[in-house]
Design an enzyme around this catalytic site. Structure first.
Site, PDB file in Angstrom:
ATOM      1  N   GLY A 172       0.825  -1.205   0.000  1.00  0.00           N
ATOM      2  CA  GLY A 172       0.000   0.000   0.000  1.00  0.00           C
ATOM      3  C   GLY A 172       0.855   1.249   0.000  1.00  0.00           C
ATOM      4  N   GLY A 173       0.570   2.129   0.968  1.00  0.00           N
ATOM      5  CA  GLY A 173       1.304   3.390   1.058  1.00  0.00           C
ATOM      6  C   GLY A 173       2.797   3.181   1.173  1.00  0.00           C
TER       7      GLY A 173
HETATM    8  C1  HXC Z   1      -2.111  -2.216  12.201  1.00  0.00           C
HETATM    9  C2  HXC Z   1      -0.913  -4.106  11.744  1.00  0.00           C
HETATM   10  C3  HXC Z   1      -0.889  -3.788  10.380  1.00  0.00           C
HETATM   11  C4  HXC Z   1      -1.522  -2.577   9.966  1.00  0.00           C
HETATM   12  C5  HXC Z   1       0.185  -5.610  10.639  1.00  0.00           C
HETATM   13  N1  HXC Z   1      -0.248  -5.260  11.857  1.00  0.00           N
HETATM   14  N2  HXC Z   1      -0.197  -4.726   9.716  1.00  0.00           N
HETATM   15  N3  HXC Z   1      -1.525  -3.329  12.634  1.00  0.00           N
HETATM   16  N4  HXC Z   1      -2.112  -1.831  10.931  1.00  0.00           N
HETATM   17  N5  HXC Z   1      -1.526  -2.165   8.704  1.00  0.00           N
HETATM   18  C6  HXC Z   1      -0.024  -5.978  13.104  1.00  0.00           C
HETATM   19  C7  HXC Z   1      -0.778  -7.268  13.176  1.00  0.00           C
HETATM   20  O1  HXC Z   1      -2.082  -7.052  13.657  1.00  0.00           O
HETATM   21  C8  HXC Z   1       0.063  -8.040  14.167  1.00  0.00           C
HETATM   22  O2  HXC Z   1      -0.202  -7.584  15.467  1.00  0.00           O
HETATM   23  C9  HXC Z   1       1.464  -7.595  13.848  1.00  0.00           C
HETATM   24  O3  HXC Z   1       1.327  -6.355  13.167  1.00  0.00           O
HETATM   25  C10 HXC Z   1       2.201  -8.554  12.965  1.00  0.00           C
HETATM   26  O4  HXC Z   1       1.393  -8.847  11.844  1.00  0.00           O
HETATM   27  P1  HXC Z   1       1.105 -10.336  11.350  1.00  0.00           P
HETATM   28  O5  HXC Z   1      -0.061 -10.273  10.442  1.00  0.00           O
HETATM   29  O6  HXC Z   1       1.042 -11.269  12.518  1.00  0.00           O
HETATM   30  O7  HXC Z   1       2.428 -10.650  10.535  1.00  0.00           O
HETATM   31  P2  HXC Z   1       2.613 -11.562   9.242  1.00  0.00           P
HETATM   32  O8  HXC Z   1       1.846 -12.831   9.378  1.00  0.00           O
HETATM   33  O9  HXC Z   1       4.087 -11.658   9.033  1.00  0.00           O
HETATM   34  O10 HXC Z   1       1.953 -10.749   8.045  1.00  0.00           O
HETATM   35  C11 HXC Z   1       2.506  -9.508   7.649  1.00  0.00           C
HETATM   36  C12 HXC Z   1       1.558  -8.762   6.710  1.00  0.00           C
HETATM   37  C13 HXC Z   1       0.150  -8.688   7.351  1.00  0.00           C
HETATM   38  C14 HXC Z   1       1.498  -9.526   5.349  1.00  0.00           C
HETATM   39  C15 HXC Z   1       2.135  -7.388   6.429  1.00  0.00           C
HETATM   40  O11 HXC Z   1       0.304  -8.176   8.663  1.00  0.00           O
HETATM   41  C16 HXC Z   1      -0.782  -7.809   6.624  1.00  0.00           C
HETATM   42  O12 HXC Z   1      -1.359  -8.212   5.586  1.00  0.00           O
HETATM   43  N6  HXC Z   1      -0.998  -6.614   7.135  1.00  0.00           N
HETATM   44  C17 HXC Z   1      -1.929  -5.657   6.540  1.00  0.00           C
HETATM   45  C18 HXC Z   1      -1.408  -5.089   5.277  1.00  0.00           C
HETATM   46  C19 HXC Z   1      -2.288  -4.011   4.790  1.00  0.00           C
HETATM   47  O13 HXC Z   1      -3.335  -4.302   4.154  1.00  0.00           O
HETATM   48  N7  HXC Z   1      -1.958  -2.766   5.167  1.00  0.00           N
HETATM   49  C20 HXC Z   1      -2.809  -1.609   4.959  1.00  0.00           C
HETATM   50  C21 HXC Z   1      -2.416  -1.076   3.668  1.00  0.00           C
HETATM   51  S1  HXC Z   1      -3.436   0.242   3.249  1.00  0.00           S
HETATM   52  P3  HXC Z   1      -0.059  -8.540  16.737  1.00  0.00           P
HETATM   53  O14 HXC Z   1      -0.510  -7.687  17.883  1.00  0.00           O
HETATM   54  O15 HXC Z   1      -0.955  -9.717  16.468  1.00  0.00           O
HETATM   55  O16 HXC Z   1       1.364  -8.919  16.801  1.00  0.00           O
HETATM   56  C22 HXC Z   1      -2.366   1.420   2.999  1.00  0.00           C
HETATM   57  C23 HXC Z   1      -2.999   2.595   2.367  1.00  0.00           C
HETATM   58  C24 HXC Z   1      -2.080   3.770   2.376  1.00  0.00           C
HETATM   59  O17 HXC Z   1      -1.230   1.330   3.287  1.00  0.00           O
HETATM   60  C25 HXC Z   1      -2.161   4.458   1.084  1.00  0.00           C
HETATM   61  C26 HXC Z   1      -1.362   5.708   1.125  1.00  0.00           C
HETATM   62  C27 HXC Z   1      -1.163   6.224  -0.247  1.00  0.00           C
END
Ligand code: HXC
Length: 519
Positions: A172-173
């Site tokens: 994403g961002g």
């Molecule tokens: C809050 C997050 C997070 C996020 C991960 N965590 N991503 N918390 N916001 N975006 C937290 C999880 O809840 C977890 O917390 C810890 O970080 C580790 O994540 P896991 O999922 O356990 O790790 P892993 O299995 O290695 O997977 C990694 C990952 C996955 C593939 C990155 O976490 C994931 O898909 N995250 C979301 C990605 C995403 O969609 N991001 C938003 C993008 S939107 P705990 O407490 O359980 O340890 C965006 C828009 C911006 O960015 C645009 C601007 C132009």
């Protein structure tokens, strides 16, 4: 009132707690994935004892989704400044063990602050990324945070070098800040960069892909061109970053000699092996990297985009200690033709070097622009024009050497005299012509060939006539389009002489807001 001793112990306890990051379990998970933690990465990057951390005690203030009860050490990003090989840099490292290195308002504020500091200090900024992207609980604050960073990436572009080490997920961002920086380094296996992950791709497009297929190092260093280097481990990636820094000035305000290294290779060394490197058969290639390795100090060449558009070679090397950016056609791959990707690759490299006062050395062996519907419909006109624009606007010293072919529009694009080469040299094997002999002779002698008793024999005869006329450097030299015909063996000496004479070159351009490079 606490005593001074108690205050110091309190400070030390706070620091120790923050340095535990996400705790032993999450650190263990990080290590199991062959990833170092943010603090371990900084310890490898920065000279021992020189790291000064900023914003260690910063806390988020998001009350949503229970985040008010969650302590995120350093808000998931370590920021600060220190020295790399004795030169100051600013850096930030996202801590995946703390809330997945996700970017919220204060996390972004810390990054923006260290970027501002880097610009004020006039030193490179290095980002070590490992992040789940925008911190979902913080909503709009996270988006605003990314915007603040993108804005600074753009404002400081061309002022300080900006380097991204992508060392984990970057979704994403998290991909657009790297894309706005100068250089992206990835770690094989653990680094993935994509706008939307495999789940979203499946939901929206119905396409099933793995993380690697969508955004692994192989895609980005060979096909998309998004990344410039890839390494086997975090440690190798950080070492790669140090090597890269070694060729870069601290900022636009540095003089070209800021990265001067006392030479260990003689400036008088000749390269007799180059005298015979051009094959007699014009359809046979040769390896331009052999030429580069022969002429630069100690054969050392730092090459970004090694596996992307390999018909074009770009990279940095030293000549008698002075750094130069080299742009070269690679006759061993697609005959060194200029196409869309090669043009983009060269243009961006030229603009980076020009922005940071790095002289340009261009090695030319180019048969032309790639013809065909695929290239035309892809916009080879627009992309090819970027190279012309980049060379024309560059005011750094520009030295061109034609080794063999320089045909047509591509002759101009590869830093001809007309678009600003300061010194243009050619080997005796050089051929500067408007196009290849077969095509040229067939056009200008069309009627004669058609009416000949033996058209094939006539074609060969007139082609040979064209070759005799233009397949040498002397017609161009007679017209003053090249300055000097040199022996291939003397190329290193000649480049060093030209480069050292041009180090204080001044060239101005009329004031304007900015140009409009065809993007
Ligand atoms: C809050 C997050 C997070 C996020 C991960 N965590 N991503 N918390 N916001 N975006 C937290 C999880 O809840 C977890 O917390 C810890 O970080 C580790 O994540 P896991 O999922 O356990 O790790 P892993 O299995 O290695 O997977 C990694 C990952 C996955 C593939 C990155 O976490 C994931 O898909 N995250 C979301 C990605 C995403 O969609 N991001 C938003 C993008 S939107 P705990 O407490 O359980 O340890 C965006 C828009 C911006 O960015 C645009 C601007 C132009």
């Amino acid at each position: 009132m606490p005593t001074d001793e108690e205050l110091i112990r309190d400070l030390e306890a706070r620091e120790a707690k923050i340095k535990q990051m996400g705790g032993p379990e999450r650190i263990k998970k990080q290590h199991a994935l062959n990833k170092l933690t943010a603090r371990e990465r900084i310890a490898l990057l920065i000279d021992p004892g020189t790291f000064e951390e900023t914003g260690m005690h910063v806390k988020h203030h998001c009350p949503h989704f229970g985040l008010d009860k969650v302590d995120i050490p350093a808000d998931g990003v370590v920021t600060g400044f220190g020295r790399v090989d004795s030169r100051t840099v600013c850096c930030y490292a996202q801590d995946f063990t703390s809330q997945g290195g996700s970017l919220g308002e204060m996390h972004a504020w810390k990054i923006a602050k260290i970027m501002d500091l880097a610009a004020k200090m006039r030193v490179p900024i290095i980002g070590l990324l490992d992040t789940g992207g925008a911190r979902i609980q913080e909503g709009m604050s996270s988006l605003d945070g990314y915007g603040q960073i993108f804005h600074r990436n753009t404002l400081y572009s061309g002022i300080i070098p900006q380097i991204t080490l992508s060392m984990g997920p970057c979704a994403g961002g998290a991909v657009y800040s790297p894309a706005l920086t100068d250089w992206i380094l990835m770690v094989k296996g653990s680094s993935h960069m994509y706008v939307t992950g495999p789940e979203v791709v499946k939901a929206v497009m119905g396409e099933e892909v793995t993380h690697d297929e969508l955004g692994g190092f192989a895609i980005h260093t060979t096909k998309s061109g998004v990344a410039h280097f890839a390494y086997n481990s975090d440690a190798e990636c950080i070492e790669g970053c140090k090597q890269l820094l070694n060729y870069l000035p601290q900022s636009v305000y540095d003089k070209p000699d800021a990265t001067y290294h006392p030479p260990t290779d003689s400036p008088d060394r000749i390269c007799p092996e180059l005298d015979n490197i051009i094959p007699e058969n014009p359809r046979q290639g040769y390896d331009m990297k052999q030429v580069i390795k022969a002429i630069v100090d100690d054969g050392r060449f730092c090459e970004p985009h090694k596996h992307y558009a390999p018909n074009m070679i770009v990279g940095w090397a030293r000549f008698n200690g002075h750094v130069a950016g080299i742009i070269a056609n690679q006759p061993n791959y697609m005959a060194g033709v200029l196409d869309i990707n090669a043009s983009d690759k060269a243009a961006r490299f030229i603009r980076f070097c020009d922005a940071f006062n790095i002289p340009l050395v261009t090695l030319i062996d180019v048969p032309g622009y790639m013809p065909g519907t695929h290239q035309e419909s892809g916009g080879v006109i627009r992309h090819g024009a970027k190279v012309l624009f980049a060379y024309s606007e560059a005011t750094v010293p520009k030295i061109s050497i034609c080794t063999h072919k320089a045909y047509g529009g591509a002759e101009i694009s590869m830093c001809s005299r007309s678009i600003g080469a300061d010194i243009y040299m050619a080997w005796p094997t050089a051929q500067l012509a408007v196009m290849g002999a077969e095509g040229a002779a067939a056009i200008i002698h069309r009627r004669e060939i058609a009416h000949a008793a033996n058209p094939q024999a006539k074609l060969e005869e007139v082609t040979e006539g064209y070759r005799q006329m233009f397949y040498n450097p002397y017609v161009a030299a007679a017209g003053g389009y090249i300055d000097k015909v040199i022996k291939a063996r003397d190329t290193r000496q000649e480049i060093i002489a030209a480069l050292e004479a041009l180090l204080n070159k001044q060239e101005d351009r009329p004031w304007k807001k900015h140009g409009n490079i065809p993007l």
